[in-house]
Write a protein that holds these residues in place. Sequence first.
Motif, mmCIF file in Angstrom:
data_model
loop_
_atom_site.group_PDB
_atom_site.id
_atom_site.type_symbol
_atom_site.label_atom_id
_atom_site.label_comp_id
_atom_site.label_asym_id
_atom_site.label_seq_id
_atom_site.Cartn_x
_atom_site.Cartn_y
_atom_site.Cartn_z
ATOM 1 N N GLN A 253 73.866 -16.063 -26.998
ATOM 2 C CA GLN A 253 72.867 -17.150 -26.970
ATOM 3 C C GLN A 253 71.539 -16.632 -26.397
ATOM 4 N N ASP A 254 71.621 -15.855 -25.297
ATOM 5 C CA ASP A 254 70.406 -15.338 -24.662
ATOM 6 C C ASP A 254 69.651 -14.404 -25.611
ATOM 7 N N THR A 255 70.373 -13.455 -26.222
ATOM 8 C CA THR A 255 69.684 -12.467 -27.083
ATOM 9 C C THR A 255 69.180 -13.139 -28.368
ATOM 10 N N VAL B 238 75.618 -11.648 -17.296
ATOM 11 C CA VAL B 238 75.732 -12.947 -17.973
ATOM 12 C C VAL B 238 77.223 -13.291 -17.989
ATOM 13 N N TYR C 246 67.971 -16.156 -28.465
ATOM 14 C CA TYR C 246 66.712 -16.804 -28.079
ATOM 15 C C TYR C 246 65.600 -15.773 -27.867
ATOM 16 N N ILE D 277 67.989 -22.224 -22.561
ATOM 17 C CA ILE D 277 68.580 -20.930 -22.931
ATOM 18 C C ILE D 277 69.752 -20.634 -22.004
ATOM 19 N N GLN E 36 71.272 -18.627 -14.676
ATOM 20 C CA GLN E 36 72.303 -19.572 -15.139
ATOM 21 C C GLN E 36 72.432 -20.755 -14.176
ATOM 22 N N GLY F 279 69.848 -18.466 -19.426
ATOM 23 C CA GLY F 279 69.972 -17.049 -19.093
ATOM 24 C C GLY F 279 68.714 -16.583 -18.382
ATOM 25 N N VAL G 87 65.845 -15.604 -18.959
ATOM 26 C CA VAL G 87 64.777 -15.541 -19.959
ATOM 27 C C VAL G 87 63.753 -16.643 -19.637
ATOM 28 N N GLN H 64 77.631 -16.498 -24.133
ATOM 29 C CA GLN H 64 76.358 -16.810 -23.474
ATOM 30 C C GLN H 64 75.362 -15.669 -23.692
ATOM 31 N N SER I 14 62.431 -22.141 -16.165
ATOM 32 C CA SER I 14 62.375 -21.364 -17.406
ATOM 33 C C SER I 14 60.999 -21.460 -18.063
#
Length: 477
Positions: free
Chosen positions: A330-332, A322, A334, A380, A278, A382, A384, A327, A284
Amino acid sequence: MTLHQNLIAGEWVGADGVENINPSNTNEVVGVYARASADDAKNAIAAAKAAFPAWSRSGILERHAILKKTSDEILARKEELGNLLAREEGKTLPEAIGETIRAAQIFDFFAGEVLRLSGEVLPSVRPNIGVEITREPIGVVGIITPWNFPIAIPAWKIAPALAYGNTIVFKPAELVPACSWAIADILHRAGLPKGVLNLVMGKGSVVGQAMLDSPDLAAITFTGSTGTGKRVAAASIEHNRKFQLEMGGKNPMVVLDDADLTVAVEAAANSGFFSTGQRCTASSRLIVTEGIHDKFVAALTEKLKTLVVDDALKAGTHIGPVVDAGQLKQDTDYIAIGQSEGAKLAFGGETISRDNPGFFLQPTLFTEATNQMRISREEIFGPVVSVIRVKNYDEALSVANDTPFGLSAGIATTSLKHATHFKRNSEAGMVMVNLPTAGVDFHVPFGGRKASSFGPREQGKYASEFFTVVKTAYTLA
Ligand code: NDP
Protein backbone atom coordinates in the motif's frame (compact mmCIF):
# COMPACT_ATOMS: atom_id res chain seq x y z
CA MET A 1 5.72 -23.93 19.84
CA THR A 2 3.05 -23.51 22.53
CA LEU A 3 -0.38 -22.69 21.14
CA HIS A 4 -1.84 -19.57 22.77
CA GLN A 5 -5.55 -20.32 22.97
CA ASN A 6 -8.69 -18.23 23.03
CA LEU A 7 -10.31 -17.49 26.37
CA ILE A 8 -14.01 -18.39 26.38
CA ALA A 9 -16.11 -18.72 29.55
CA GLY A 10 -12.94 -18.81 31.66
CA GLU A 11 -11.40 -21.74 29.71
CA TRP A 12 -8.47 -21.65 27.30
CA VAL A 13 -9.76 -23.29 24.11
CA GLY A 14 -8.85 -23.79 20.45
CA ALA A 15 -6.64 -26.08 18.41
CA ASP A 16 -6.16 -24.36 15.07
CA GLY A 17 -3.08 -22.08 15.28
CA VAL A 18 -1.68 -19.21 13.19
CA GLU A 19 1.95 -18.06 13.25
CA ASN A 20 2.60 -14.49 14.40
CA ILE A 21 5.51 -13.23 12.25
CA ASN A 22 8.08 -10.56 13.20
CA PRO A 23 8.09 -7.81 10.51
CA SER A 24 11.75 -6.97 11.36
CA ASN A 25 12.73 -10.57 10.61
CA THR A 26 10.19 -12.65 8.74
CA ASN A 27 12.16 -15.81 9.63
CA GLU A 28 11.13 -15.35 13.26
CA VAL A 29 7.84 -16.74 14.52
CA VAL A 30 6.88 -14.67 17.58
CA GLY A 31 4.32 -17.28 18.68
CA VAL A 32 1.42 -19.42 17.57
CA TYR A 33 -2.08 -18.12 18.30
CA ALA A 34 -5.42 -19.86 18.00
CA ARG A 35 -7.73 -18.84 15.19
CA ALA A 36 -11.32 -18.61 16.43
CA SER A 37 -14.32 -19.62 14.32
CA ALA A 38 -17.71 -17.93 14.05
CA ASP A 39 -19.02 -20.56 16.50
CA ASP A 40 -16.29 -19.62 18.98
CA ALA A 41 -17.46 -16.02 18.71
CA LYS A 42 -21.05 -17.13 19.41
CA ASN A 43 -19.92 -19.13 22.45
CA ALA A 44 -17.93 -16.14 23.70
CA ILE A 45 -20.97 -13.87 23.36
CA ALA A 46 -23.13 -16.41 25.23
CA ALA A 47 -20.51 -16.63 28.00
CA ALA A 48 -20.33 -12.84 28.31
CA LYS A 49 -24.13 -12.65 28.43
CA ALA A 50 -24.27 -15.26 31.21
CA ALA A 51 -21.57 -13.43 33.20
CA PHE A 52 -23.18 -9.99 32.92
CA PRO A 53 -25.79 -10.08 35.76
CA ALA A 54 -23.21 -10.94 38.45
CA TRP A 55 -20.40 -8.73 37.11
CA SER A 56 -22.67 -5.71 36.62
CA ARG A 57 -23.57 -5.94 40.32
CA SER A 58 -20.06 -6.78 41.55
CA GLY A 59 -18.55 -4.68 44.31
CA ILE A 60 -16.47 -1.71 43.30
CA LEU A 61 -13.58 -2.93 45.46
CA GLU A 62 -13.44 -6.21 43.52
CA ARG A 63 -13.33 -4.37 40.19
CA HIS A 64 -10.80 -1.88 41.52
CA ALA A 65 -8.51 -4.65 42.78
CA ILE A 66 -8.54 -6.60 39.50
CA LEU A 67 -7.79 -3.50 37.39
CA LYS A 68 -5.05 -2.36 39.79
CA LYS A 69 -3.45 -5.80 39.84
CA THR A 70 -3.49 -5.86 36.03
CA SER A 71 -1.84 -2.44 35.87
CA ASP A 72 0.84 -3.52 38.35
CA GLU A 73 1.68 -6.69 36.42
CA ILE A 74 1.86 -4.91 33.04
CA LEU A 75 4.20 -2.32 34.56
CA ALA A 76 6.37 -4.95 36.24
CA ARG A 77 6.70 -6.77 32.88
CA LYS A 78 7.12 -3.66 30.71
CA GLU A 79 10.47 -4.75 29.18
CA GLU A 80 9.22 -8.24 28.31
CA LEU A 81 5.85 -7.08 26.98
CA GLY A 82 7.51 -4.17 25.13
CA ASN A 83 9.86 -6.66 23.48
CA LEU A 84 6.89 -8.82 22.46
CA LEU A 85 5.07 -5.78 21.07
CA ALA A 86 8.13 -4.61 19.09
CA ARG A 87 8.51 -8.09 17.61
CA GLU A 88 4.87 -8.52 16.62
CA GLU A 89 4.15 -5.01 15.32
CA GLY A 90 7.55 -3.53 14.43
CA LYS A 91 7.63 -0.29 16.41
CA THR A 92 11.00 0.37 18.07
CA LEU A 93 11.69 -1.10 21.50
CA PRO A 94 11.56 2.32 23.30
CA GLU A 95 8.25 3.09 21.55
CA ALA A 96 6.93 -0.37 22.44
CA ILE A 97 7.94 -0.10 26.10
CA GLY A 98 6.35 3.37 26.18
CA GLU A 99 3.10 1.94 24.82
CA THR A 100 3.21 -0.86 27.41
CA ILE A 101 3.64 1.67 30.22
CA ARG A 102 0.70 3.58 28.75
CA ALA A 103 -1.47 0.44 28.96
CA ALA A 104 -0.53 0.06 32.64
CA GLN A 105 -1.40 3.73 33.29
CA ILE A 106 -4.79 3.27 31.65
CA PHE A 107 -5.67 0.25 33.83
CA ASP A 108 -4.51 2.24 36.85
CA PHE A 109 -6.64 5.25 35.85
CA PHE A 110 -9.80 3.13 35.51
CA ALA A 111 -9.03 1.28 38.74
CA GLY A 112 -9.38 4.76 40.28
CA GLU A 113 -12.50 5.62 38.28
CA VAL A 114 -14.33 2.59 39.75
CA LEU A 115 -13.98 4.20 43.17
CA ARG A 116 -15.28 7.52 41.87
CA LEU A 117 -18.59 6.24 40.39
CA SER A 118 -21.35 8.67 41.25
CA GLY A 119 -24.82 9.85 40.33
CA GLU A 120 -27.01 12.86 40.99
CA VAL A 121 -29.93 13.45 43.32
CA LEU A 122 -32.21 16.33 42.34
CA PRO A 123 -35.55 17.74 43.52
CA SER A 124 -38.39 17.19 41.07
CA VAL A 125 -40.31 20.13 39.58
CA ARG A 126 -43.35 18.42 41.15
CA PRO A 127 -43.86 18.45 44.95
CA ASN A 128 -42.86 15.45 47.14
CA ILE A 129 -40.94 13.71 44.39
CA GLY A 130 -37.22 12.97 44.28
CA VAL A 131 -35.17 12.37 41.13
CA GLU A 132 -32.06 10.19 40.91
CA ILE A 133 -29.80 10.07 37.87
CA THR A 134 -27.52 7.05 37.73
CA ARG A 135 -25.23 5.43 35.19
CA GLU A 136 -25.64 1.69 34.60
CA PRO A 137 -23.49 -0.79 32.64
CA ILE A 138 -24.69 -1.40 29.07
CA GLY A 139 -24.31 -5.20 28.87
CA VAL A 140 -22.07 -7.27 26.63
CA VAL A 141 -19.60 -5.02 24.80
CA GLY A 142 -17.82 -6.13 21.63
CA ILE A 143 -14.29 -4.77 21.31
CA ILE A 144 -12.61 -4.81 17.86
CA THR A 145 -9.09 -3.36 17.62
CA PRO A 146 -6.51 -2.60 14.89
CA TRP A 147 -2.87 -3.72 14.65
CA ASN A 148 -1.03 -0.44 15.16
CA PHE A 149 -1.30 -0.11 18.96
CA PRO A 150 -1.43 -3.77 20.05
CA ILE A 151 -1.55 -3.08 23.82
CA ALA A 152 -2.68 0.53 24.34
CA ILE A 153 -5.89 0.42 22.27
CA PRO A 154 -7.11 -2.87 23.84
CA ALA A 155 -6.29 -1.36 27.26
CA TRP A 156 -8.24 1.84 26.64
CA LYS A 157 -11.33 -0.13 25.66
CA ILE A 158 -11.12 -3.11 28.08
CA ALA A 159 -10.31 -1.11 31.24
CA PRO A 160 -13.34 1.24 31.10
CA ALA A 161 -15.66 -1.54 29.91
CA LEU A 162 -14.80 -3.57 33.03
CA ALA A 163 -14.65 -0.59 35.37
CA TYR A 164 -18.23 0.38 34.54
CA GLY A 165 -19.51 -3.20 34.96
CA ASN A 166 -19.78 -4.55 31.42
CA THR A 167 -18.72 -7.96 30.12
CA ILE A 168 -16.61 -8.28 27.00
CA VAL A 169 -16.03 -10.18 23.78
CA PHE A 170 -12.66 -8.96 22.50
CA LYS A 171 -11.30 -9.49 18.97
CA PRO A 172 -7.83 -8.07 18.34
CA ALA A 173 -6.41 -7.62 14.83
CA GLU A 174 -5.20 -10.98 13.53
CA LEU A 175 -1.74 -9.54 12.82
CA VAL A 176 -1.02 -8.76 16.50
CA PRO A 177 -2.59 -11.32 18.87
CA ALA A 178 0.34 -11.58 21.33
CA CYS A 179 -0.19 -8.45 23.44
CA SER A 180 -3.94 -9.08 23.53
CA TRP A 181 -3.39 -12.64 24.70
CA ALA A 182 -1.05 -11.29 27.42
CA ILE A 183 -3.71 -8.83 28.66
CA ALA A 184 -6.37 -11.57 28.75
CA ASP A 185 -3.99 -13.88 30.63
CA ILE A 186 -3.13 -11.18 33.18
CA LEU A 187 -6.78 -10.26 33.79
CA HIS A 188 -7.74 -13.94 34.07
CA ARG A 189 -5.04 -14.57 36.69
CA ALA A 190 -5.92 -11.30 38.46
CA GLY A 191 -9.21 -12.97 39.37
CA LEU A 192 -11.68 -11.82 36.73
CA PRO A 193 -14.72 -14.14 37.01
CA LYS A 194 -15.20 -16.53 34.11
CA GLY A 195 -16.99 -15.17 31.07
CA VAL A 196 -16.41 -11.50 32.00
CA LEU A 197 -13.65 -11.11 29.40
CA ASN A 198 -13.65 -13.45 26.41
CA LEU A 199 -10.79 -13.33 23.91
CA VAL A 200 -11.48 -14.49 20.36
CA MET A 201 -8.45 -14.14 18.11
CA GLY A 202 -9.07 -14.56 14.40
CA LYS A 203 -10.09 -12.96 11.15
CA GLY A 204 -12.28 -9.87 11.01
CA SER A 205 -14.28 -11.31 8.17
CA VAL A 206 -15.16 -14.37 10.32
CA VAL A 207 -14.95 -13.55 14.03
CA GLY A 208 -15.56 -9.80 13.68
CA GLN A 209 -18.45 -10.39 11.32
CA ALA A 210 -20.02 -12.92 13.73
CA MET A 211 -19.88 -10.22 16.40
CA LEU A 212 -21.49 -7.63 14.12
CA ASP A 213 -24.27 -10.10 13.27
CA SER A 214 -25.09 -10.99 16.89
CA PRO A 215 -28.26 -9.57 18.46
CA ASP A 216 -26.70 -10.13 21.91
CA LEU A 217 -24.00 -7.47 21.82
CA ALA A 218 -25.37 -4.35 23.50
CA ALA A 219 -22.51 -2.20 22.19
CA ILE A 220 -19.46 -2.34 19.94
CA THR A 221 -16.39 -0.16 20.29
CA PHE A 222 -14.24 -0.26 17.18
CA THR A 223 -10.91 1.22 16.11
CA GLY A 224 -9.70 0.61 12.58
CA SER A 225 -10.21 1.73 9.02
CA THR A 226 -13.09 3.91 7.86
CA GLY A 227 -14.30 1.12 5.54
CA THR A 228 -14.68 -1.46 8.33
CA GLY A 229 -16.08 1.23 10.63
CA LYS A 230 -18.95 1.80 8.20
CA ARG A 231 -19.79 -1.93 8.34
CA VAL A 232 -19.80 -1.78 12.15
CA ALA A 233 -22.15 1.22 11.99
CA ALA A 234 -24.57 -0.40 9.51
CA ALA A 235 -24.76 -3.67 11.46
CA SER A 236 -25.16 -1.83 14.77
CA ILE A 237 -28.07 0.24 13.49
CA GLU A 238 -29.68 -3.00 12.24
CA HIS A 239 -29.41 -4.46 15.78
CA ASN A 240 -30.33 -1.25 17.69
CA ARG A 241 -26.92 -1.36 19.31
CA LYS A 242 -24.77 1.44 20.69
CA PHE A 243 -21.52 1.90 18.75
CA GLN A 244 -18.36 3.94 18.88
CA LEU A 245 -15.91 4.27 15.97
CA GLU A 246 -12.34 5.57 15.88
CA MET A 247 -11.06 5.49 12.32
CA GLY A 248 -8.55 7.02 9.96
CA GLY A 249 -6.90 10.39 9.69
CA LYS A 250 -5.11 12.65 7.20
CA ASN A 251 -3.80 14.93 9.86
CA PRO A 252 -2.44 18.34 8.90
CA MET A 253 0.44 20.19 10.49
CA VAL A 254 0.57 23.86 9.58
CA VAL A 255 3.99 25.52 9.66
CA LEU A 256 3.88 29.33 9.58
CA ASP A 257 6.66 31.76 8.61
CA ASP A 258 7.10 32.77 12.27
CA ALA A 259 7.55 29.16 13.51
CA ASP A 260 10.59 28.13 15.53
CA LEU A 261 12.26 26.03 12.82
CA THR A 262 13.70 23.45 15.24
CA VAL A 263 10.35 22.96 16.97
CA ALA A 264 8.55 22.62 13.62
CA VAL A 265 11.05 20.11 12.19
CA GLU A 266 11.09 17.98 15.36
CA ALA A 267 7.28 17.91 15.51
CA ALA A 268 6.95 17.04 11.81
CA ALA A 269 9.64 14.32 11.93
CA ASN A 270 8.12 12.80 15.06
CA SER A 271 4.50 12.77 14.02
CA GLY A 272 5.13 12.00 10.35
CA PHE A 273 7.63 9.19 10.62
CA PHE A 274 7.97 7.72 14.11
CA SER A 275 6.12 4.45 14.71
CA THR A 276 6.75 4.07 10.94
CA GLY A 277 3.97 6.61 10.25
CA GLN A 278 1.47 3.95 11.33
CA ARG A 279 -0.46 6.12 13.77
CA CYS A 280 -3.98 7.36 13.16
CA THR A 281 -2.76 10.72 14.53
CA ALA A 282 0.34 10.88 12.26
CA SER A 283 0.92 14.15 10.37
CA SER A 284 0.73 13.17 6.73
CA ARG A 285 0.12 16.70 5.34
CA LEU A 286 2.63 19.43 6.14
CA ILE A 287 1.06 22.74 5.12
CA VAL A 288 3.85 25.29 4.95
CA THR A 289 3.70 29.03 4.23
CA GLU A 290 5.99 30.25 1.45
CA GLY A 291 8.33 32.39 3.60
CA ILE A 292 9.63 29.38 5.55
CA HIS A 293 8.91 26.65 2.98
CA ASP A 294 12.39 26.12 1.48
CA LYS A 295 14.19 26.43 4.84
CA PHE A 296 11.74 23.98 6.44
CA VAL A 297 12.00 21.40 3.64
CA ALA A 298 15.83 21.61 3.71
CA ALA A 299 15.95 21.19 7.51
CA LEU A 300 13.41 18.35 7.52
CA THR A 301 15.32 16.57 4.74
CA GLU A 302 18.55 16.87 6.76
CA LYS A 303 16.71 15.42 9.76
CA LEU A 304 15.37 12.50 7.71
CA LYS A 305 18.94 11.65 6.64
CA THR A 306 19.80 11.04 10.30
CA LEU A 307 16.91 8.65 10.99
CA VAL A 308 17.94 5.00 11.12
CA VAL A 309 15.49 2.46 9.68
CA ASP A 310 16.26 -1.02 10.99
CA ASP A 311 15.21 -3.94 13.20
CA ALA A 312 12.79 -2.70 15.88
CA LEU A 313 14.89 -4.30 18.63
CA LYS A 314 18.25 -2.83 17.55
CA ALA A 315 19.60 -0.03 19.73
CA GLY A 316 19.72 3.18 17.69
CA THR A 317 16.80 2.35 15.38
CA HIS A 318 14.49 5.35 14.95
CA ILE A 319 12.03 3.76 12.52
CA GLY A 320 11.09 0.07 12.58
CA PRO A 321 9.66 -1.91 9.68
CA VAL A 322 6.24 -1.57 8.09
CA VAL A 323 3.87 -4.06 9.73
CA ASP A 324 3.49 -6.55 6.85
CA ALA A 325 3.77 -7.13 3.12
CA GLY A 326 0.22 -5.86 2.42
CA GLN A 327 0.82 -2.53 4.18
CA LEU A 328 4.24 -2.18 2.47
CA LYS A 329 2.59 -2.65 -0.92
CA GLN A 330 0.00 0.00 0.00
CA ASP A 331 2.81 2.42 0.93
CA THR A 332 4.88 1.82 -2.23
CA ASP A 333 1.74 1.99 -4.41
CA TYR A 334 0.99 5.44 -2.95
CA ILE A 335 4.62 6.52 -3.54
CA ALA A 336 4.14 5.63 -7.21
CA ILE A 337 0.77 7.42 -7.25
CA GLY A 338 2.36 10.58 -5.78
CA GLN A 339 4.99 10.62 -8.50
CA SER A 340 2.43 10.03 -11.24
CA GLU A 341 0.29 12.88 -9.82
CA GLY A 342 3.23 15.27 -10.20
CA ALA A 343 4.45 15.62 -6.61
CA LYS A 344 8.24 15.81 -6.26
CA LEU A 345 9.91 12.94 -4.41
CA ALA A 346 12.22 15.00 -2.18
CA PHE A 347 13.48 12.15 0.03
CA GLY A 348 13.26 8.35 0.32
CA GLY A 349 10.73 6.29 -1.58
CA GLU A 350 12.73 3.05 -1.66
CA THR A 351 12.43 -0.23 0.23
CA ILE A 352 15.66 -1.19 2.01
CA SER A 353 17.44 -4.45 2.88
CA ARG A 354 18.77 -5.05 6.36
CA ASP A 355 20.56 -8.02 8.03
CA ASN A 356 17.31 -9.98 8.27
CA PRO A 357 14.43 -10.13 5.81
CA GLY A 358 11.85 -7.52 6.84
CA PHE A 359 9.52 -4.82 5.50
CA PHE A 360 11.85 -1.82 5.62
CA LEU A 361 10.95 1.42 3.85
CA GLN A 362 12.80 4.75 3.77
CA PRO A 363 11.00 7.71 5.32
CA THR A 364 9.49 9.37 2.27
CA LEU A 365 8.86 13.06 1.71
CA PHE A 366 6.96 14.58 -1.19
CA THR A 367 7.11 18.31 -1.93
CA GLU A 368 5.14 20.41 -4.43
CA ALA A 369 2.05 18.37 -3.52
CA THR A 370 -1.43 19.82 -3.81
CA ASN A 371 -4.27 19.13 -1.42
CA GLN A 372 -6.30 17.59 -4.25
CA MET A 373 -3.80 14.80 -4.96
CA ARG A 374 -4.72 11.32 -3.74
CA ILE A 375 -1.55 11.27 -1.56
CA SER A 376 -3.01 14.29 0.28
CA ARG A 377 -6.59 13.02 0.54
CA GLU A 378 -6.34 9.29 1.25
CA GLU A 379 -4.85 7.69 4.32
CA ILE A 380 -1.59 5.92 3.38
CA PHE A 381 -0.74 4.73 6.93
CA GLY A 382 3.00 4.58 6.36
CA PRO A 383 6.11 6.81 6.62
CA VAL A 384 5.00 8.89 3.63
CA VAL A 385 4.38 12.63 4.07
CA SER A 386 3.53 15.41 1.62
CA VAL A 387 4.42 19.09 1.87
CA ILE A 388 1.82 21.51 0.53
CA ARG A 389 3.00 25.09 -0.08
CA VAL A 390 0.51 27.87 0.82
CA LYS A 391 0.59 31.68 0.74
CA ASN A 392 -0.51 32.59 4.25
CA TYR A 393 -2.28 31.50 7.46
CA ASP A 394 -5.79 31.82 6.01
CA GLU A 395 -4.98 29.52 3.12
CA ALA A 396 -3.20 27.13 5.51
CA LEU A 397 -6.28 26.84 7.75
CA SER A 398 -8.55 26.31 4.77
CA VAL A 399 -6.30 23.53 3.35
CA ALA A 400 -5.94 21.94 6.82
CA ASN A 401 -9.72 21.68 7.13
CA ASP A 402 -10.27 20.59 3.51
CA THR A 403 -10.20 16.84 4.17
CA PRO A 404 -12.79 14.12 4.79
CA PHE A 405 -11.05 13.40 8.12
CA GLY A 406 -10.83 15.32 11.41
CA LEU A 407 -8.81 13.48 14.04
CA SER A 408 -5.81 15.61 14.99
CA ALA A 409 -4.33 18.86 13.65
CA GLY A 410 -1.22 20.83 14.55
CA ILE A 411 0.28 24.25 14.07
CA ALA A 412 3.87 25.44 14.50
CA THR A 413 3.90 29.17 15.17
CA THR A 414 5.15 31.76 17.66
CA SER A 415 2.03 33.88 17.08
CA LEU A 416 -0.47 33.74 19.93
CA LYS A 417 -3.09 35.18 17.58
CA HIS A 418 -2.72 32.42 15.00
CA ALA A 419 -2.37 29.66 17.59
CA THR A 420 -5.57 30.80 19.29
CA HIS A 421 -7.44 31.18 16.00
CA PHE A 422 -6.28 27.71 14.85
CA LYS A 423 -7.39 26.06 18.13
CA ARG A 424 -10.86 27.56 17.67
CA ASN A 425 -11.27 26.98 13.94
CA SER A 426 -9.57 23.66 13.23
CA GLU A 427 -12.17 21.01 12.34
CA ALA A 428 -10.30 18.29 14.24
CA GLY A 429 -11.08 16.56 17.53
CA MET A 430 -7.59 17.23 18.90
CA VAL A 431 -5.40 20.29 18.24
CA MET A 432 -1.69 20.62 18.98
CA VAL A 433 0.29 23.87 19.16
CA ASN A 434 4.05 23.47 18.62
CA LEU A 435 3.66 19.75 19.32
CA PRO A 436 3.43 16.65 17.13
CA THR A 437 -0.11 15.73 16.06
CA ALA A 438 0.55 12.28 17.53
CA GLY A 439 1.15 11.81 21.25
CA VAL A 440 -1.74 12.25 23.65
CA ASP A 441 -2.49 11.94 27.36
CA PHE A 442 -4.49 9.03 28.81
CA HIS A 443 -6.66 11.01 31.24
CA VAL A 444 -8.36 13.33 28.73
CA PRO A 445 -10.76 12.69 25.83
CA PHE A 446 -9.46 11.14 22.62
CA GLY A 447 -11.34 11.27 19.32
CA GLY A 448 -12.09 13.14 16.15
CA ARG A 449 -14.73 14.50 13.81
CA LYS A 450 -16.04 13.81 10.29
CA ALA A 451 -14.89 10.44 8.86
CA SER A 452 -12.39 9.95 11.72
CA SER A 453 -14.75 9.18 14.59
CA PHE A 454 -18.31 8.54 15.57
CA GLY A 455 -19.89 8.45 19.01
CA PRO A 456 -18.70 9.53 22.44
CA ARG A 457 -15.03 10.21 23.11
CA GLU A 458 -12.70 7.51 24.41
CA GLN A 459 -10.40 7.75 27.46
CA GLY A 460 -10.43 9.70 30.69
CA LYS A 461 -13.69 10.13 32.55
CA TYR A 462 -15.41 10.83 29.20
CA ALA A 463 -15.23 7.06 28.56
CA SER A 464 -18.24 6.64 30.86
CA GLU A 465 -20.47 8.20 28.18
CA PHE A 466 -20.01 5.17 25.95
CA PHE A 467 -19.61 2.40 28.52
CA THR A 468 -22.67 3.29 30.62
CA VAL A 469 -26.29 4.14 30.03
CA VAL A 470 -28.07 6.85 32.01
CA LYS A 471 -31.17 6.09 34.09
CA THR A 472 -33.49 8.72 35.56
CA ALA A 473 -35.60 7.43 38.49
CA TYR A 474 -38.52 9.31 40.17
CA THR A 475 -39.74 8.43 43.69
CA LEU A 476 -42.80 9.70 45.52
CA ALA A 477 -41.72 10.72 49.00
P1 NDP B 1 -9.14 -2.61 9.74
O1 NDP B 1 -10.40 -1.84 9.63
O2 NDP B 1 -8.72 -3.42 8.58
O3 NDP B 1 -9.22 -3.62 10.96
C1 NDP B 1 -9.60 -3.22 12.24
C2 NDP B 1 -10.22 -4.40 12.95
O4 NDP B 1 -11.46 -4.73 12.32
C3 NDP B 1 -9.35 -5.66 12.89
O5 NDP B 1 -9.47 -6.35 14.10
C4 NDP B 1 -10.00 -6.42 11.75
O6 NDP B 1 -9.76 -7.82 11.79
C5 NDP B 1 -11.47 -6.12 12.02
N1 NDP B 1 -12.35 -6.39 10.88
C6 NDP B 1 -12.04 -6.47 9.57
N2 NDP B 1 -13.14 -6.79 8.85
C7 NDP B 1 -14.17 -6.90 9.71
C8 NDP B 1 -15.55 -7.21 9.58
N3 NDP B 1 -16.12 -7.48 8.41
N4 NDP B 1 -16.30 -7.24 10.70
C9 NDP B 1 -15.76 -6.95 11.90
N5 NDP B 1 -14.46 -6.70 12.09
C10 NDP B 1 -13.66 -6.65 11.01
O7 NDP B 1 -8.01 -1.60 10.19
P2 NDP B 1 -6.46 -1.93 10.44
O8 NDP B 1 -6.28 -3.01 11.45
O9 NDP B 1 -5.83 -2.07 9.11
O10 NDP B 1 -5.97 -0.61 11.18
C11 NDP B 1 -5.55 0.51 10.52
C12 NDP B 1 -6.63 1.56 10.55
O11 NDP B 1 -7.00 1.87 11.88
C13 NDP B 1 -6.15 2.86 9.96
O12 NDP B 1 -7.12 3.37 9.06
C14 NDP B 1 -6.02 3.79 11.15
O13 NDP B 1 -6.15 5.13 10.90
C15 NDP B 1 -7.07 3.28 12.05
N6 NDP B 1 -6.78 3.65 13.44
C16 NDP B 1 -7.54 4.62 14.02
C17 NDP B 1 -7.28 5.05 15.30
C18 NDP B 1 -8.16 6.07 15.93
O14 NDP B 1 -8.26 6.08 17.14
N7 NDP B 1 -8.84 6.92 15.19
C19 NDP B 1 -6.18 4.50 16.08
C20 NDP B 1 -5.47 3.45 15.39
C21 NDP B 1 -5.77 3.06 14.10
P3 NDP B 1 -8.44 -8.50 11.12
O15 NDP B 1 -7.53 -7.41 10.70
O16 NDP B 1 -7.90 -9.32 12.19
O17 NDP B 1 -8.94 -9.33 9.99
